[in-house]
Motif scaffolding. Structure first.
Motif: not given
Lengths: 200, 64
Positions: A86, A90-93, A96, A142, B8-10, B12, B15, B54
């Motif tokens: 990552a 950036s890729p976490f909700r 969280s 965030r 918990i992922l979205c 990048p 979102k 990424l």
């Protein structure tokens, strides 16, 4: 630990992944102290995964390790950690994590004297030493739960006051929870709490 | 990656939620597969158990 011009020495023989050092131990102890049972914890820039592994071994918490470097991701996974490749958070909700911990690359670097490999990326904080600290502080609120906190390793080489003022602009109150002095720098672990209703 | 990581992922970039496609898995985790953004359709690979989230502009960038 190291003067900026000791970057070459600090690199040692390892060229792919930053290995645990004094700063890692300082951050691990502050992070373990901040984590409670049942927490969700994110380590940004996990490197070898050592700090994240210390937390997982001592706390009943879910620990996620993230790094931009594929070699670091593999080493962290070899420690049995849950790993995500990552760019920062950036890729976490949203909302969280209860604790986010980060030992950023912070050695100020002369742009004419860069190696352009993964170890360079793990150590170099750009000319100010704050290359990643600024975008990290802008976005970390965030992904943080409202009662959550951030543990951030800061060196005197990157100017703690400037880091604290960036954190304040991003909606955080800061408190130094660890301090250790070495011949060429002082290290702190800052604990950042979101303040006010709008921290995202 | 464990399937529960999806919670918990979205994406990048925007979102949005991700959709999981599994190519190879064990009882505990997904070894090979992909995550696709339900909003922008960007596809993020899962290789050797590690999801690569990424952003697309950084994904192909390798250190010298």
């Amino acid at each position: 630990m190291a003067r900026p011009d000791d970057l070459a020495e600090r690199r040692g023989l390892e060229t792919d992944v930053y290995q645990p050092a004094e700063d890692s131990a300082l951050l691990a102890s502050a992070t373990v102290e901040a984590v409670e049972a049942g927490d969700a914890v994110l380590e940004v820039g996990t490197g070898s995964g050592w700090v994240a592994a210390q937390v997982r071994e001592t706390r009943e918490a879910r620990v996620i390790a993230a790094d931009v470097n594929p070699h670091a991701c593999r080493q962290a996974r070899d420690r049995g950690l849950e790993v995500v490749r990552a760019d920062l958070v950036s890729p976490f909700r949203t909302d969280s994590f209860d604790v986010v911990t980060f030992n950023p690359p912070y050695l100020p670097t002369d742009p004419d004297n860069e190696w352009d490999d993964w170890m360079e990326a793990a150590l170099s904080g750009g000319e100010t030493g704050r290359r990643l600290v600024e975008p990290f502080l802008e976005e970390v609120g965030r992904v943080l739960a409202s009662s959550g906190c951030v543990l951030l390793l800061v060196s005197s080489l990157t100017d703690r006051e400037v880091v604290e003022s960036i954190a304040a602009d991003a909606g955080f109150e800061t408190e130094a929870v660890r301090e250790e002095s070495y011949p060429f720098e002082t290290l702190w672990v800052l604990r950042l709490f979101p303040v006010g209703p709008d921290t995202s | 990656m464990k399937e529960s990581l999806l919670d918990i992922l979205c994406c990048p970039v925007d979102k949005a939620d991700l959709e999981l496609d599994v190519e190879d898995r064990t009882d505990e985790e997904i070894l090979e597969g992909s995550l696709t953004c339900t909003e922008c359709d960007e596809v993020y690979p899962i290789e050797d158990g590690i999801p690569n989230l990424l952003p697309p502009d950084m994904r192909d960038e390798a250190a010298a």
